[in-house]
Each structure stands twice: as structure tokens, then as C-alpha cells.
Scaffold this motif. Structure first.
Motif, mmCIF file in Angstrom:
data_model
loop_
_atom_site.group_PDB
_atom_site.id
_atom_site.type_symbol
_atom_site.label_atom_id
_atom_site.label_comp_id
_atom_site.label_asym_id
_atom_site.label_seq_id
_atom_site.Cartn_x
_atom_site.Cartn_y
_atom_site.Cartn_z
ATOM 1 N N GLU A 9 0.732 -1.303 -0.043
ATOM 2 C CA GLU A 9 -0.019 -0.060 0.028
ATOM 3 C C GLU A 9 0.804 1.291 -0.127
ATOM 4 O OE1 GLU A 9 -3.761 0.035 0.652
ATOM 5 O OE2 GLU A 9 -3.739 1.233 2.409
ATOM 6 N N ASP A 12 2.277 1.614 -3.307
ATOM 7 C CA ASP A 12 0.856 2.373 -4.247
ATOM 8 C C ASP A 12 1.204 3.900 -4.137
ATOM 9 O OD1 ASP A 12 0.416 0.087 -5.492
ATOM 10 O OD2 ASP A 12 -1.445 -0.121 -4.217
ATOM 11 N N ILE A 13 0.812 4.108 -3.120
ATOM 12 C CA ILE A 13 0.577 5.741 -2.499
ATOM 13 C C ILE A 13 1.790 6.468 -2.953
ATOM 14 C CG2 ILE A 13 0.129 7.134 -0.669
ATOM 15 C CD1 ILE A 13 -1.023 4.689 0.678
ATOM 16 N N ILE A 16 2.057 7.024 -6.693
ATOM 17 C CA ILE A 16 1.140 7.777 -7.334
ATOM 18 C C ILE A 16 1.913 9.199 -7.017
ATOM 19 C CG2 ILE A 16 -1.214 9.017 -7.012
ATOM 20 C CD1 ILE A 16 -2.234 6.157 -6.572
ATOM 21 N N GLU A 48 -6.842 16.758 -6.364
ATOM 22 C CA GLU A 48 -7.211 15.612 -7.267
ATOM 23 C C GLU A 48 -6.793 14.394 -7.039
ATOM 24 O OE1 GLU A 48 -6.194 15.751 -11.562
ATOM 25 O OE2 GLU A 48 -7.012 17.874 -11.676
ATOM 26 N N ILE A 49 -5.543 14.142 -6.488
ATOM 27 C CA ILE A 49 -5.192 12.834 -6.275
ATOM 28 C C ILE A 49 -5.487 12.674 -4.578
ATOM 29 C CG2 ILE A 49 -3.310 12.893 -7.787
ATOM 30 C CD1 ILE A 49 -1.208 13.323 -5.604
ATOM 31 N N GLY A 50 -6.114 13.630 -4.014
ATOM 32 C CA GLY A 50 -6.579 13.241 -2.710
ATOM 33 C C GLY A 50 -5.569 13.511 -1.468
ATOM 34 N N ASP B 70 -4.697 -5.547 -10.461
ATOM 35 C CA ASP B 70 -4.287 -4.265 -10.142
ATOM 36 C C ASP B 70 -4.401 -2.999 -11.243
ATOM 37 O OD1 ASP B 70 -2.854 -4.981 -7.915
ATOM 38 O OD2 ASP B 70 -0.973 -5.555 -8.459
ATOM 39 N N TYR B 188 -5.064 11.927 -12.745
ATOM 40 C CA TYR B 188 -4.039 11.151 -11.936
ATOM 41 C C TYR B 188 -5.023 10.129 -10.902
ATOM 42 C CZ TYR B 188 -0.293 14.297 -12.976
ATOM 43 O OH TYR B 188 0.534 14.767 -13.724
ATOM 44 N N PRO B 189 -4.746 9.055 -10.774
ATOM 45 C CA PRO B 189 -5.427 8.184 -9.680
ATOM 46 C C PRO B 189 -5.354 9.016 -8.462
ATOM 47 C CG PRO B 189 -3.308 7.001 -10.113
ATOM 48 C CD PRO B 189 -3.414 8.358 -11.114
ATOM 49 N N ASN B 190 -6.651 8.818 -7.749
ATOM 50 C CA ASN B 190 -6.801 9.410 -6.237
ATOM 51 C C ASN B 190 -6.281 8.466 -5.313
ATOM 52 O OD1 ASN B 190 -8.422 9.688 -3.848
ATOM 53 N ND2 ASN B 190 -8.979 11.708 -4.823
ATOM 54 N N ILE B 191 -5.600 8.815 -4.359
ATOM 55 C CA ILE B 191 -5.097 7.927 -3.241
ATOM 56 C C ILE B 191 -6.005 7.228 -2.231
ATOM 57 C CG2 ILE B 191 -2.562 8.733 -3.340
ATOM 58 C CD1 ILE B 191 -3.001 10.146 -0.731
ATOM 59 N N MET B 192 -6.697 8.125 -1.979
ATOM 60 C CA MET B 192 -7.933 7.769 -1.207
ATOM 61 C C MET B 192 -9.070 6.458 -1.995
ATOM 62 S SD MET B 192 -7.985 9.527 1.585
ATOM 63 C CE MET B 192 -9.791 10.412 2.434
ATOM 64 N N LYS B 194 -7.583 4.724 -4.363
ATOM 65 C CA LYS B 194 -6.630 3.738 -4.400
ATOM 66 C C LYS B 194 -6.800 2.744 -3.241
ATOM 67 C CE LYS B 194 -4.132 1.140 -7.083
ATOM 68 N NZ LYS B 194 -2.936 0.498 -6.332
ATOM 69 N N MET B 195 -6.697 3.229 -1.970
ATOM 70 C CA MET B 195 -6.843 2.549 -0.672
ATOM 71 C C MET B 195 -7.907 1.628 -0.712
ATOM 72 S SD MET B 195 -4.936 4.673 2.220
ATOM 73 C CE MET B 195 -6.074 5.901 2.264
ATOM 74 N N ASN B 198 -7.645 -1.251 -3.158
ATOM 75 C CA ASN B 198 -6.836 -2.153 -2.667
ATOM 76 C C ASN B 198 -7.759 -3.117 -1.566
ATOM 77 O OD1 ASN B 198 -4.807 -1.222 -4.091
ATOM 78 N ND2 ASN B 198 -3.744 -0.486 -2.347
ATOM 79 N N ARG B 199 -8.759 -2.508 -0.992
ATOM 80 C CA ARG B 199 -9.570 -3.220 -0.065
ATOM 81 C C ARG B 199 -10.599 -4.163 -0.812
ATOM 82 N NH1 ARG B 199 -6.808 0.190 2.015
ATOM 83 N NH2 ARG B 199 -5.656 0.136 4.210
#
Lengths: 380, 265
Positions: A9, A12-13, A16, A48-50, B70, B188-192, B194-195, B198-199
């Protein structure tokens, strides 16, 4: 070498984030460095990417990262620009103060604003008092259901960008550090003004200004905690961020080593690369040893804090060691690059200017050593 | 009614990271990260822009081994609503025909879509065949090399990229479109998200879930394409041109160069 204990994880983070920062931040660094200006358009896009409200816990709607993950994320910012890392990291400082002593409504409201891309700033330092919080001169006088605040704050990170300030002011001048209180002050309150911007040696993408309060009326419900809680709240909030405030330096030092190593491979005086010289190999080795040690101690401090164990002087140890190791690493990288290292055409001289402040802010290293020494010696 | 959009994506090796082993002249694949095929990201971005503008439900679909999930999770992090993986040992080794045959069955099992998006081609195989084949299997209108999309009621006005010009095409939905790079800049992908992804368990369709498929048309067995040999074209070194000066000067310069390169005459 990167941190070998990264989870899938975390990979991944940080992946990004690295991709985003390389594409969006890196290209605009030189221009903003020259102008000493925070790239607001990158901050806007980062939502945008949070990443707004990055360190806000999950129960308040944030990502809920632990300090270890936050450290690894902040490393990525440091790889690209420490000045941006400083202003970006400080944007959520208001929540830390509210979390340390505020009521539930204040916490919810602050979290929501910061998660939506608003910026907060913490106003502690004054022209006459830096590390000495108890020497604060700014006054807050109760008048009916309002406080009236007067005073000048200086070296305020995000002073010119913030939508909301957390202000430390004296409510009872007879009580020293126990006479301080914290207030939430809106930027658009009459009497609040942004003073001069600091023309800094390094971290020039970060915004640092004076903030002036002239007869600023603040409702009583904007006080954080009780009257006299100010010092306690500030210390509690700082303690939490200290172990990882230096995380961007790990990324910057890593980058400096990468640049120096690349230079060792391609620089060929007398017909062979300088990387083949033992004197250079030893230099690079010492840099790598310090980097690995620095990252290990930072991640150790972060893990101790994550597990809720008393961190005691470990935050000070981490802050002091990492800021000094990074300085040495970058200085040595500059030495390896020689004249190129000293030239503004190459990235190392900027790094050396950027790293220097870390021995000063978030409590000078001298103050940190005092804390460490006193803790180890105990009562005497 | 809200549009339903499907986006087909493929997980590919990041070819910008691939290096060639100078000794064996083969690709060094180990340690090469997997990415979502870049043109598929343009396709997804187009779908997400239609979603932002008009409202739509966006499903991403991929065929591949379990790890292709993925790629779908990354699409979810960009804003897709649903993920579907098509994965079964029986599908392994499929060429474009067997792939499009299998994907078509999977799409039919998922229901009707107003728009099906594909990237113009994948950067690993570069065939550009799966999209058009899929349209044939599903009996859909198709526009390839899409560089612009405008929605007008049940029609789409498409800007189609040609060698040296653009073509403007009006097409009625449902339709299959293949996206080129100039169509947009993927977000862009958003990390929230993405998390969250992942779950999430990625719903997977296997051969058992698609009972209409004929076993002889699947995977390696169902693939008429046979790869006889793969090779890396030899890289030509940069040439040298001697310009200016008179003939004598040029000749002596050439002789110098030949001597320097230790080519005896």
C-alpha cells in the motif's frame, strides 16, 4: 537505497505521489524558486489525487495514515522540493492544534475545511520570542463574549496563504506560560493583515510572512480549550509532528546521493571515472551510511509514536540527527560535483540552501540537545 | 437515463522501462513494472469526462492473469465505478481473435452499453486489432483512432485521426470507439480511492461464468496467429555527412575519419 520495509500500500501511494510531483511540481520549481513564491496551482491540483488534509485521521474524514506512511510520503515531496513540502505540510497545522485541545465541533469543522483544500497557519513566533513560547507578547483581552487580540507574529509559515490562523496570545500576563491561550482566527476578520514576506536563503517555495493583529474581535467559542491551556496545546501538537518534520530531508538527501553517484560514473578526468577512486568511494559510502541511519531513526521514532508509546526525547533525537546528517550528505555531494555543485545550473546548491533551515526551525538543534540532555541526565 | 459505458483495459509491461540486453539482443523483462496501457487510459479519461459532464456509470474490464486486477484498481482510483476481471487458465495464450471472442462474451454477460471504449492499441503487441474485432463480434458500429468526442442526444460527433487530416463522423450509440493519445490528458489516480480499491475484491469472470464460449475458440488453441520468431531490429548507428568545402577537402576529411575509425583502405 529505498526503505526496504515498505508495504504494498505504501508503495502504491508513494508511487502515485512521485509520478504527480515529477510531472506537476518539478517543472515549476525553478521559476517559483526565483520568485520565492508558493505554486498555488500545484496545491489546487494536488486535491485531485486526494492529498488535501493528508494527516487528518480517518474518524475526521481524512486518509488516516500513520506517521510511518506520512514519513514516506513526505520523503517524496523532499525529493522534488523541500520548500513546497514545508508549506504543504504546514497547511494542516491548524487541525493538529485543535486536535490537541479543541472541542469536537472545532475538530469536525477544521477537518472539513482542510480536507476541502483550505490552508491553516500556526502563529506562535514573535519578533522577540521564538523557541521561548512563554515570552509571547500578543495579548487577548476578554470583553463580553469576545476576545480582542493585539500583536505581531513573525516567520509564519503560510502566513500569506492561510484561510484560518491559530494564534497563541497572552490572556493572563501574571501567569507566564500558564497565562497563554490558543484562538482560531479567520483571515477575513477585520484587523487581521499579512505583513512583509521573508526573503529566505532556502525553501523559497514555502510562504513565510508576518501576520499582524490589530483590535481583532474573536468570539469566545473560537478559543481552543480553556484559558491558560495555550502552552500545553502547542507543545502537544509540536511533539506529534517533530519526529517526522524532517522526513522531506531523507528524500532530498537520497536525491543528492543519486546525483553524486551518477556524476561519479560520468566524470572522467585523466581518462577514468572518479567513481573508481577510493577517496570518492569512501565519501559516497559515508553519505550512504548517514542516509540509512537517518532514515532508520526517523522511521523508528515514527513507529514508536504510531504505537502510542511515550516518545520522550526520541523526537528530538530524530530531528537533530536527520537535519545534521542531511546537511553533511548534501554538502559532500556538492563537494563531489565541484564547480558544478556550486553552480545554480545544477540542483545541489539549492539543496544546500534548503537543508540549512532544518537545523533552525521546529525548535533549534540547540534546544533539541537541551531536551535530550535534560531527559538523559534526569533530576540533579 | 444515465449512460452506461464500458472501458476495456490491458495491463502491459512499461516499455519505457524496458532495456535491451546488448549481448543477446533480447528484452530485459525482469523487474519491469506493469502499467495500464497508456491508450486505454485515454479511453478511460474520455469515459470519465462523459461521466462528469452528463452522468454515466463506468465499468472497466480487463482480461489477463490475476495480477491484472491491479490495473483495474488503478482505473477505479481514477474514477471508474465498477471493475470486472476476465481470467481463466483456459484463456491463456490468446491472440487478438481469441481475446476479442472471449471479451465479447464477457461484455454480453454484463448487459448493454451505450459506449464501449478501447485504446487504439496496446503498447506491448501493437496490433490494434482487439477493438475492431470486438465491435464485429458484438455487431456494433465502430470508430477507430478517436481524437475528439461531442455528445448530441443519442449521437456522438467524432473527430477521427487520419494520417494527415481529421475526419468528422456522426455515429449513433451504441458504438465502440478506440482512443488515441491526443484525445485527452488522463487524470491522476486518487490515493483515497486507491486505498479503497486495494481493499475491494475484483469480481472475476471465468470460463465457467461464460458457458456459451466454445472451448476450441479459447486461449492458445483458439488462436490462428502463430509467432514464428521475435527479434529486435538492429540499431543503426548515426551516419556522418561531410558538408561544405571543395571535393579535395571533403575527401581528405573522409580519409581522416576512416583512419580514426581504424578502417584500413
Amino acid at each position: 537505497m529505498e526503505w526496504q520495509l515498505m508495504t504494498k500500500e505504501q508503495k502504491d501511494i508513494t508511487g502515485i505521489i512521485r509520478n504527480f510531483l515529477e510531472k506537476e511540481l518539478a517543472p515549476v520549481v525553478p521559476e517559483h524558486e526565483e520568485k520565492s513564491e508558493f505554486p498555488m496551482e500545484v496545491f489546487k491540483k494536488i486535491g485531485e489525487i486526494g492529498l488535501w488534509g493528508l494527516d487528518i485521521p480517518a474518524e475526521y474524514g481524512g486518509p488516516g495514515f500513520d506517521l510511518q506512511t506520512l514519513s514516506l510520503i513526505r520523503e517524496e515531496f523532499g525529493r522534488v522540493d523541500c520548500g513546497f513540502a514545508v508549506s504543504f505540510g504546514a497547511a494542516t497545522v491548524g487541525f493538529k492544534q485543535v486536535l490537541a485541545g479543541g472541542n469536537e465541533q472545532q475538530k469536525q469543522a477544521m477537518a472539513k475545511r482542510l480536507l476541502n483544500g483550505e490552508i491553516s497557519a500556526m502563529c506562535i513566533t514573535e519578533p522577540q520570542s521564538g523557541s521561548d513560547v512563554a515570552g509571547t507578547k500578543t495579548r487577548a483581552v476578554l470583553s463580553g463574549d469576545e476576545y480582542i487580540i493585539n500583536g505581531t507574529k513573525t516567520f509564519i509559515t503560510n502566513g500569506g496563504l492561510a484561510n484560518v490562523y491559530i494564534v497563541v496570545a497572552v490572556t493572563n500576563p501574571d501567569l507566564g506560560s500558564r497565562g497563554l491561550s490558543c484562538f482560531i482566527v479567520e483571515r477575513d476578520t477585520p484587523g487581521v493583515s499579512v505583513g512583509k514576506e521573508e526573503n529566505k536563503m532556502g525553501i523559497r517555495l514555502s510562504n513565510t510572512t508576518d501576520v499582524v493583529f490589530q483590535n481583532v474581535h474573536v468570539p469566545v467559542e473560537n478559543r481552543i480549550g480553556e484559558e491558560g491551556d495555550g502552552f500545553k496545546i502547542v507543545m502537544k501538537a509540536l511533539e506529534k509532528s517533530r519526529p517526522i518534520c524532517i522526513a522531506p530531508l531523507i528524500g532530498m538527501a537520497q536525491r543528492a546521493i543519486e546525483i553524486a553517484a551518477e556524476y561519479c560514473r560520468v566524470r572522467t578526468p585523466y581518462g577514468k571515472p572518479i567513481g573508481k577512486l577510493q577517496g570518492i568511494q569512501f565519501k559516497i559510502a559515508d553519505m550512504e551510511i548517514q542516509l540509512q541511519t537517518a532514515r532508520a531513526i526517523m522511521m523508528y521514532a515514527a513507529k514508536v509514536a504510531d504505537e502510542g508509546k511515550p516518545i520522550s526525547c526520541l523526537g528530538s533525537v530524530s530531528k537533530t540527527y536527520v537535519s545534521e546528517a542531511a546537511f553533511t550528505i548534501i554538502d559532500e555531494a556538492l563537494q563531489i560535483l565541484g564547480g558544478y555543485g556550486y553552480s545554480k545550473e545544477y540542483p545541489i546548491e539549492k539543496m544546500l540552501r534548503d537543508v540549512r533551515v532544518y537545523r533552525i526551525f521546529e525548535g533549534t538543534n540547540e534546544v533539541q540537545r537541551q531536551i535530550i540532555g535534560k531527559t538523559v541526565i534526569g533530576k540533579c | 437515463m444515465e449512460m452506461k459505458i464500458l472501458v476495456c483495459v490491458k495491463q502491459v509491461p512499461d516499455t519505457t522501462e524496458i532495456r535491451i540486453d546488448p549481448k543477446t539482443n533480447t528484452l530485459i523483462r525482469s523487474g519491469v513494472p506493469s502499467i495500464v496501457n497508456p491508450f486505454d487510459k485515454n479511453a478511460l479519461e474520455a469515459a470519465l469526462q462523459l461521466k462528469d459532464q452528463y452522468g454515466a456509470e463506468v465499468t472497466v474490464l480487463s482480461m489477463g492473469p490475476a495480477q491484472a486486477a491491479d490495473a483495474l484498481r488503478e482505473c477505479y482510483a481514477m474514477g471508474a465505478d465498477h471493475m470486472v476481471l476476465v481470467s481463466d487458465r483456459a484463456f491463456g495464450g490468446a491472440d487478438t481473435l481469441a481475446t476479442s471472442y472471449t471479451l465479447a462474451a464477457a461484455i454480453r454477460s454484463l448487459g448493454e452499453f451505450d459506449i464501449i471504449f478501447c485504446g487504439k492499441q496496446a503498447i506491448d503487441g501493437d496490433t490494434a486489432q482487439v477493438g475492431p474485432e470486438l465491435a464485429e463480434h458484438l455487431g456494433l458500429a465502430q470508430v477507430t483512432y478517436v481524437a475528439g468526442i461531442e455528445k448530441k442526444e443519442e449521437f456522438l460527433i467524432i473527430k477521427k485521426e487520419q494520417e494527415d487530416c481529421y475526419e468528422k463522423i456522426q455515429v449513433k450509440m451504441p458504438v465502440l470507439l478506440t482512443a488515441v493519445k491526443s484525445l485527452n490528458e488522463p487524470r491522476y489516480p486518487n490515493i483515497m480511492k486507491k486505498m479503497k480499491a486495494n481493499r475491494m475484491e475484483v469480481p472475476t469472470l471465468t470460463a465457467k461464468d461464460l458457458p456459451d464460449l466454445l472451448p476450441e475458440r479459447l486461449g492458445l488453441k483458439g488462436s490462428p496467429t502463430k509467432v514464428k520468431r521475435t527479434f529486435v531490429p538492429s540499431v543503426r548507428k548515426t551516419g556522418l555527412m561531410i558538408l561544405g568545402g571543395d571535393a579535395n577537402g571533403k575527401v581528405s576529411e573522409l580519409l581522416d575519419k576512416l583512419a580514426e575509425a581504424k578502417i584500413t583502405l
